[in-house]
Motif scaffolding. Structure first.
Motif, PDB file in Angstrom:
ATOM      1  N   PRO A   1       0.850  -1.200   0.000  1.00 16.80           N
ATOM      2  CA  PRO A   1       0.000   0.000   0.000  1.00 16.80           C
ATOM      3  C   PRO A   1       0.882   1.245   0.000  1.00 16.80           C
ATOM      4  N   GLN A   2       0.297   2.382  -0.344  1.00 14.71           N
ATOM      5  CA  GLN A   2       1.081   3.629  -0.420  1.00 14.71           C
ATOM      6  C   GLN A   2       1.272   4.195   0.988  1.00 14.71           C
TER       7      GLN A   2
ATOM      8  N   GLY B   1       5.811  -8.887   4.565  1.00 19.11           N
ATOM      9  CA  GLY B   1       5.313  -7.782   5.399  1.00 19.11           C
ATOM     10  C   GLY B   1       4.193  -6.985   4.762  1.00 19.11           C
ATOM     11  N   PHE B   2       3.508  -7.569   3.766  1.00 13.10           N
ATOM     12  CA  PHE B   2       2.440  -6.854   3.057  1.00 13.10           C
ATOM     13  C   PHE B   2       1.264  -6.537   3.972  1.00 13.10           C
TER      14      PHE B   2
ATOM     15  N   ASP C   1       1.470  13.567   4.631  1.00  7.55           N
ATOM     16  CA  ASP C   1       2.097  13.025   3.412  1.00  7.55           C
ATOM     17  C   ASP C   1       1.585  11.633   3.049  1.00  7.55           C
ATOM     18  N   TYR C   2       1.197  10.847   4.059  1.00  7.80           N
ATOM     19  CA  TYR C   2       0.768   9.463   3.796  1.00  7.80           C
ATOM     20  C   TYR C   2      -0.418   9.124   4.679  1.00  7.80           C
ATOM     21  N   ALA C   3      -1.343   8.349   4.128  1.00  9.25           N
ATOM     22  CA  ALA C   3      -2.473   7.816   4.915  1.00  9.25           C
ATOM     23  C   ALA C   3      -2.755   6.422   4.382  1.00  9.25           C
ATOM     24  N   TRP C   4      -2.855   5.464   5.285  1.00  9.39           N
ATOM     25  CA  TRP C   4      -3.084   4.087   4.825  1.00  9.39           C
ATOM     26  C   TRP C   4      -3.893   3.333   5.861  1.00  9.39           C
ATOM     27  N   THR C   5      -4.366   2.168   5.445  1.00 10.31           N
ATOM     28  CA  THR C   5      -5.125   1.320   6.352  1.00 10.31           C
ATOM     29  C   THR C   5      -4.520  -0.081   6.319  1.00 10.31           C
ATOM     30  N   GLY C   6      -4.694  -0.801   7.392  1.00 10.39           N
ATOM     31  CA  GLY C   6      -4.210  -2.178   7.435  1.00 10.39           C
ATOM     32  C   GLY C   6      -5.163  -2.977   8.289  1.00 10.39           C
TER      33      GLY C   6
END
Length: 427
Positions: free
Chosen positions: A7-8, A64-65, A334-339
């Motif tokens: 993911p970004q 580590g994805f 600068d970055y936003a992601w979910t996991g």
């Protein structure tokens, strides 16, 4: 098959360089086939390789994805439900074993970083922050509980000391755990994968397991190959899908959201977190944050039940960050992601064996960074015939969600609403 990229996230953008790891082609034989190259799988692989096993790791995407490369990067001791809850549900002997293991994951992480020279920005020191007197009372009890199990690196912080650690208003006090700390989580996973390969282990990326033939010699099938093994370890956690239906019924993927600011510069960063500790608050749906090596603030929180990706992560998390640090109102994200992490009904991990030779560990319930490293050791011990610690986990109750998969999301969301209401009302 479309290739699965990271993911970004800030972690993917700042990851150490890695080799290409080709997908599995054809048939191979091995001692242990591990499904999933996150912390559980990599930790298992390392402990097994160190004891002479031949190990093949199958990863659906990249090392580590999943949660291992997306989490808040905090080394937090114990489990999602603490040892006192375990004591009440399983009795003294089993609780003793689990209690003494509650602090081992953090030691394993540091030992791995040191032995294999893993570059992952390790910093010591984690703080639990109390927002009211009830939470502070909980931390005082937690300190006594952890010390009963031999964990001594703890310090209670009054309001004044807390202000020296976190320059913000909301907290009445806290507890510092010097054996806690923080890391670049993806670089930790990548370093562990390199260590696995240095010991002769093989990792195939872009190789999702699509079927397991169970039996005396289990066979794991991918789109283009097969692995015959003496043992299989299922370590896919929230990214396992329906590969093992009896595991899917007892767990639920949940999403958590994380943002990273633009670099703040040394001066501003030092005013927020002068000692560079990581922090998590004591709410049921907690917020957590820390500085990165290049002085960004990483801030995470919130839970999306059923693991849908919310449309605007920044809109969910930025207000939480500004509540703690209003001085960051003009700072760019600068970055936003979910996991996704995997939740169990008891919020305790599920460990066990299917038949004689398929082992699994899943459901860290948001406490995965340390637990997964311990799980790898416990699984490796079980495969070597030392099952006492494995059995202590395996004997914890595994409850199916009420109403099955259809109703697990609304039930859990309702429970979370109740607890967040309790947090807001301060009782």
């Amino acid at each position: 098959m479309a290739s699965m990229a990271y993911p970004q996230s800030y972690y993917a953008a700042s990851a150490n360089p890695v080799p290409e790891r080709p997908a599995l082609q054809g048939d191979i034989d091995t001692d242990v086939c591990i499904i999933g190259a996150g912390y559980t799988g990599l930790s298992s692989a390392l402990f097994l390789l160190e004891h002479g096993f031949k190990v093949t790791v199958l990863e659906a995407a990249k090392v580590g994805f999943g949660a291992s490369g997306r989490n808040g990067g905090q080394i937090v001791n114990s489990y999602s439900r603490d040892i006192d809850v375990i004591e009440r549900s399983v009795g003294a002997d089993q609780a003793q074993l689990l209690g003494h293991m509650a602090f081992e994951g953090a030691r394993i992480i540091r030992e791995r970083i040191s032995r294999y020279a893993i570059q992952c920005d390790l910093k010591d020191g984690g703080v639990f922050a109390a927002l009211n007197a009830r939470q502070m009372g909980h931390l005082e009890a937690q300190k006594r509980l952890w010390e009963r199990y031999g964990h001594t690196q703890l310090q209670l912080l009054d309001t004044a000391r807390m202000r020296e650690v976190v320059q913000c208003d909301p907290y009445v006090g806290g507890m510092l755990d010097m054996s806690g700390g923080h890391i670049h989580p993806l670089n930790l996973a990548l370093g562990e994968a390199a260590a696995v390969e240095s010991l002769g282990g093989v990792i195939h990326e872009q190789s999702p397991a699509i079927r397991i033939d169970r039996g005396a010699t289990p066979v794991v099938h991918t789109a283009q190959g097969r692995v015959r093994a003496r043992f299989v370890i299922v370590a896919g956690n929230a990214y396992l899908g329906n590969l093992v239906p009896e595991l899917a019924a007892k767990s639920m993927p949940c999403g958590t959201q994380v943002i990273a600011t633009a670099p703040l510069g040394d001066e501003l960063a030092r005013t927020l977190l002068p000692q560079d500790y990581c922090v998590e608050d004591c709410n049921y749906l907690l917020d957590y944050y820390r500085l990165t090596a290049d002085k960004r603030l990483i801030f995470g929180g919130g839970v999306v039940y059923g693991a849908r990706d919310p449309a605007n992560i920044e809109a969910i998390i930025r207000p939480k960050m500004l509540k703690v640090f209003p001085q960051l109102k003009d700072v760019k994200i600068d970055y936003a992601w979910t996991g996704n992490f995997l939740l169990t009904l008891s919020r305790l991990p599920q460990v066990g064996r299917l038949g004689d030779n398929i082992y699994y560990s899943q459901g860290c319930s948001g406490h995965g960074v340390t637990y997964t490293h311990l799980a790898g050791k416990v699984l490796a011990e079980a495969l070597r015939g030392q099952a006492e610690r494995f059995d202590a986990f395996a004997n914890l109750p595994h409850y199916p969600f009420p109403g099955g998969q259809l109703l697990r999301t609304p039930f859990t969301a309702l429970g979370a609403w109740y607890y967040s209401l309790r947090d807001r009302l301060g009782f």
